[in-house]
Structure formats: structure tokens, C-alpha cells
Design an enzyme around this catalytic site. Structure first.
Site, PDB file in Angstrom:
ATOM      1  N   GLU A   1      18.151  51.605  26.296  1.00  0.00           N
ATOM      2  CA  GLU A   1      16.833  50.981  26.305  1.00  0.00           C
ATOM      3  C   GLU A   1      15.893  51.740  25.373  1.00  0.00           C
ATOM      4  OE1 GLU A   1      16.459  49.142  30.802  1.00  0.00           O
ATOM      5  OE2 GLU A   1      15.509  51.056  30.355  1.00  0.00           O
TER       6      GLU A   1
ATOM      7  N   HIS B   1       4.537  54.825  35.824  1.00  0.00           N
ATOM      8  CA  HIS B   1       5.531  54.199  36.705  1.00  0.00           C
ATOM      9  C   HIS B   1       4.766  53.345  37.720  1.00  0.00           C
ATOM     10  CE1 HIS B   1       9.509  54.478  39.014  1.00  0.00           C
ATOM     11  NE2 HIS B   1       8.713  53.728  39.754  1.00  0.00           N
TER      12      HIS B   1
ATOM     13  N   HIS C   1      12.381  62.884  37.681  1.00  0.00           N
ATOM     14  CA  HIS C   1      12.477  61.474  38.062  1.00  0.00           C
ATOM     15  C   HIS C   1      12.331  61.260  39.576  1.00  0.00           C
ATOM     16  CE1 HIS C   1      13.728  60.519  33.938  1.00  0.00           C
ATOM     17  NE2 HIS C   1      14.549  61.542  34.032  1.00  0.00           N
TER      18      HIS C   1
ATOM     19  N   GLU D   1      10.305  47.809  40.150  1.00  0.00           N
ATOM     20  CA  GLU D   1       9.718  48.961  39.476  1.00  0.00           C
ATOM     21  C   GLU D   1       9.634  48.738  37.964  1.00  0.00           C
ATOM     22  OE1 GLU D   1      11.271  52.689  40.698  1.00  0.00           O
ATOM     23  OE2 GLU D   1      11.095  52.207  42.820  1.00  0.00           O
TER      24      GLU D   1
ATOM     25  N   GLU E   1      14.054  48.755  37.544  1.00  0.00           N
ATOM     26  CA  GLU E   1      15.050  48.459  38.567  1.00  0.00           C
ATOM     27  C   GLU E   1      14.358  47.829  39.767  1.00  0.00           C
ATOM     28  OE1 GLU E   1      16.786  52.096  39.929  1.00  0.00           O
ATOM     29  OE2 GLU E   1      14.874  52.961  40.567  1.00  0.00           O
TER      30      GLU E   1
ATOM     31  N   ARG F   1      15.095  47.868  49.587  1.00  0.00           N
ATOM     32  CA  ARG F   1      14.864  48.544  50.863  1.00  0.00           C
ATOM     33  C   ARG F   1      13.390  48.906  50.984  1.00  0.00           C
ATOM     34  NH1 ARG F   1      13.788  53.458  48.782  1.00  0.00           N
ATOM     35  NH2 ARG F   1      15.058  54.215  47.038  1.00  0.00           N
TER      36      ARG F   1
ATOM     37  N   ARG G   1       3.969  63.799  49.169  1.00  0.00           N
ATOM     38  CA  ARG G   1       5.230  64.098  49.850  1.00  0.00           C
ATOM     39  C   ARG G   1       5.304  65.612  50.098  1.00  0.00           C
ATOM     40  NH1 ARG G   1      10.117  60.430  47.317  1.00  0.00           N
ATOM     41  NH2 ARG G   1       8.909  58.544  46.861  1.00  0.00           N
TER      42      ARG G   1
END
Length: 447
Positions: free
Chosen positions: A200, A208, A235, A275, A287, A291, A337
Site C-alpha cells: 500500500e 488513525h 502500532h 479503521e 481494516e 468485535r 490505557r
């Protein structure tokens, strides 16, 4: 509605699903390894079943043991959470063969979106904008050079079956292509048992952006807005926001509408996330995750809608509780997180938590399954909790986040809390001026 749901996961997501089940009046069963016998979700569930020793392959990835647990307890549905078996098409198929509902999409849809090349073809067919690149797997260097010349350098080579940054290499010029191709294929084969790769266009400073979608199980689809997950390391997402500070209302509505229509046309059922890389006003499909996402709470914060409730409702055949026109966006939310890791080196830091105190107050939510005295096992993902903060706007949200981070106490192990305390005071972060490379550059400078 289901009578009893088995939760095939651990940690904060298992507790998150358990809470939703209790609110809906559904009995709960949790499975656990011997390492998680004292976990909070095990303590709170109606029933628990030990399914094996600590290694994931012998417990949380052991399909036979999980199906047996369903049969022993009479569970009529399984919620997989995220990770582990959540995107395992074989698991979904086996549950269906045993007349147990998988709370997620069909095995066929998991398979389509689990193959990065097929997912890109499908996205293109559904009208989702994609990154310029190869139409399928690239096996010959000559073919790779032709495609790279057509789309222009730099290019990125990605594993078709990959994830988590493995099997990904960038070639900035033709001289770099051969070694990048060979290395990506070698890594892909070692990590995933499949050395297929594709090429790509490599975007220099993208963000993102991901769109939360739901299929209703009856050919309809909606979107719940977007999340900005650009602050990443290797990532892996670290900090997520909803809505994105980079998008305006028109862009949000446009990409959301495209995604909702695609989900409806696909005949998809349940939660999914589409995404994108976003640069210079354009969206490029990366992608689709079939879920619930780790960062789903920020979407819940700005919409007021419980996404796990919606998952359960759709899987039971009840469709969605809302239509697109019912979904409104209120304020701004950020999730950090909190990992059991060194805040600079990101080395895992298992051990016993000697003191655990979470922040409170208006607009503060903490999703965590740990407590004072809990021992973090060394066998699993290092996520110990998520701090989610909501405000009327991004400025208020950032101020509230700063205060909440100061209140958060985790003693006995190293965590990433100090990193977030640094980030919340950074001018670029305050201005929303960052891309997917920003955090790694920041860490490399040692600021």
C-alpha cells in the site's frame, strides 16, 4: 433474550460484560485459568469454571474446554470480549454447531475481515475508500516494483494475516524494496503461519480514525461516530478520543454514513469497527475489527448508549434499540490505557498491587478488574485498567483528565500513569495536533 451467558475472557473486559448481563437480568458464567482464580469477575459471576493452567493456549484459547463449560453450565450464548477467540471464525462456527449463540458476527464475516487482502477487496466493493495499492497478495519482487512505481514511494508492505505491527515494513525508495519485501514475508510466516503480503501507499503523517458500526441482524446498519486512536506505540493504541479533534461535523457525517451503508449492504450482525488512516481530508481503509474494541467506552460516553447491551440485544434477535437519527453526540471523551508496564521502556511489570485507588467525580469512569492485594500475572496482556473521562467539550475533558490522573494511585508495580501525566500537559496534545508517529517521536526524544 438469553437465559445464561458465558464470558470467554478475563480482566476488565470480562467484568465489563458481566455488569451488562447483570443489568439485563441475565445469569453469568465465567471461565478462568488457574492464574485468575482470584480475579474480580470470577468473584462476582453467578458461576465460574476453571478451564486450564495459565498459558492462554491451554485455557482462554482452548475451544474444547470453553464449549464443555457451556454444556456443563447450560449457557445458551458466549460473549468473547476482545482478543483471545473474539475474531476466531472456527470458534463461532463450532458454537453454532452446538446451538450456542456467539455474541458477534457470523463466522463468514469474521473470515472475510480477518484476511487483510479480502477485507480490502470487500471494502472497495462496498464503497469504502481504500489506500492505493495491490489488489491481492504480492509474491514476486518484479510485481512489487511495478506496483510501487505506480502508486509512488514510500510504500508499506503488510502481512495479509497480520496485526499488531508484525510483518510490516516500509520502503522509502526502490533500493529499499527488496529487503523490505523479504523481511515482511519472513516475519509474517513466522508470526502467522502465512507469508502472504500486500503493498500500500505509505502515508507520511496520517491520523488513525475508526468508525464504530453496528449491524442490526436484519440488513440494517448504523454508526456511533468515530474515535481518534492516533497516539500509538509500535502500532498499539495508548490514548483514544471521541470525537476526533481533527474532523468536522461534515466529515464525521460523511464517513459515518459510508460505513453504516456498507455494514447494511454486507448484512453484518453486531458490533464492528472500520479503521482508517486520515490525511489531508481523505480517509483510507486499513481494516475492520469484527468485535468490541478496547476503547468502546469513549463512544458510550458521548452517545449515552451501552454498546454491550446492544451486542446482546442484536445477538438475541431483538435488533438495535436505536435508529441512526436517535444517535446524538454529546461532549468529548478520552480514554487512557493503564498498563502494568514501565512508562518509558514499556517493559511488563507483573507483581502484587499493594494499594489501588481510582479517581471519582463527575465524568469519570474506570474500567478495571484489579484491587489492592491483586497479583498481576505475567502470562497475559498488561492492561490493568482504563481511565475514561467525559466533558462538555475537549478543554473541559482535558482539565478533568489531568485531575483524574493526579488522583489515580497504583502502588507495588510500575504503570503507564506517569506517561499520561506528561502527555496531558503537552502543548501538541492540548491542541489535538498529533499523528500516528507523534508518540514514538516524543518517547525517542526522552521529553
Amino acid at each position: 433474550m438469553f437465559q445464561k451467558i458465558l464470558i470467554a475472557n478475563r480482566g476488565e473486559i470480562a467484568l465489563r460484560v458481566l455488569r451488562a448481563c447483570k443489568e439485563l437480568g441475565i445469569q453469568t458464567v465465567v471461565v478462568h485459568s488457574t492464574a485468575d482464580a482470584d480475579a474480580m469477575h470470577v468473584r462476582l459471576a453467578d458461576e465460574s469454571v476453571c478451564i486450564g493452567p495459565p498459558p492462554s493456549r491451554d485455557s482462554y484459547l482452548n475451544i474444547h474446554q470453553i464449549v464443555a463449560a457451556c454444556e456443563i453450565t447450560g449457557a445458551d450464548a458466549v460473549h468473547p470480549g476482545y482478543g483471545f477467540l473474539s475474531e476466531n471464525a472456527k470458534f463461532a462456527d463450532i458454537l453454532a454447531a452446538h446451538n450456542i449463540t456467539f455474541i458477534g458476527p457470523s463466522g463468514d464475516h469474521i473470515r472475510i475481515m480477518g484476511d487483510k487482502i479480502e477485507a480490502k477487496r470487500t471494502a472497495k466493493r462496498l464503497g469504502i475508500p481504500v489506500v492505493p495499492g495491490s489488489d491481492g497478495a504480492v509474491t514476486e519482487e518484479k510485481e512489487a516494483r511495478r506496483i510501487a512505481a505506480e502508486i509512488g514511494y514510500p510504500v508499506i508492505i503488510k502481512a495479509s494475516a497480520g496485526g499488531g505491527g508484525r510483518g510490516m515494513k516500509v520502503a522509502h525508495a526502490e533500493a529499499d524494496l527488496q529487503i523490505a519485501l523479504q523481511t515482511a514475508r519472513s516475519e509474517a510466516g513466522a508470526a502467522f503461519g502465512d507469508d502472504a503480503v500486500y503493498i500500500e501507499k505509505y502515508l507520511e503523517k496520517p491520523r488513525h480514525i475508526e468508525v464504530q458500526v453496528f449491524g442490526d441482524g436484519f440488513g440494517g446498519g448504523v454508526h456511533f461516530g468515530e474515535r481518534d486512536c492516533s497516539l500509538q506505540r509500535r502500532h498499539q493504541k495508548v490514548w483514544e478520543e471521541a470525537n476526533s479533534p481533527a474532523l468536522n461535523a461534515e466529515e464525521r457525517s460523511r464517513i459515518g454514513g459510508i460505513c453504516a451503508k456498507a455494514i447494511a449492504d454486507l448484512g453484518y450482525s453486531g458490533a464492528g469497527t472500520i479503521e482508517f488512516l486520515y490525511e489531508n481530508g481523505e480517509f483510507y481503509f486499513i481494516e475492520m475489527n469484527t468485535r468490541l474494541q478496547v476503547e468502546h467506552p469513549v463512544t458510550e460516553a458521548i452517545t449515552g448508549i451501552d454498546l454491550v447491551h446492544e451486542q446482546i440485544r442484536v445477538a438475541s434477535g431483538g435488533g438495535l434499540s436505536v435508529k441512526q437519527e436517535d444517535i446524538k453526540f454529546n461532549g468529548h471523551a478520552i480514554e487512557c490505557r493503564i498498563n502494568a508496564e514501565d512508562p518509558r521502556t514499556f517493559t511488563p511489570s507483573p507483581g502484587t498491587i499493594t494499594h489501588f485507588h481510582t479517581p471519582g467525580g463527575l465524568g469519570i469512569r474506570v474500567d478495571s478488574g484489579v484491587y489492592s492485594g491483586y497479583k498481576i500475572p505475567p502470562y497475559y496482556d498488561s492492561l490493568i485498567g482504563k481511565l475514561i473521562v467525559h466533558g462538555r467539550n475537549r478543554v473541559e475533558c482535558m482539565m478533568r483528565l489531568r485531575r483524574a490522573l493526579d488522583e489515580f494511585v497504583v502502588d507495588g508495580i510500575k504503570t503507564t500513569l506517569p506517561l499520561f501525566r506528561d502527555l496531558v500537559g503537552n502543548a501538541d496534545i492540548a491542541n489535538g495536533d498529533y499523528d500516528i508517529h507523534w508518540l514514538e517521536k516524543y518517547l525517542a526524544k526522552g521529553e
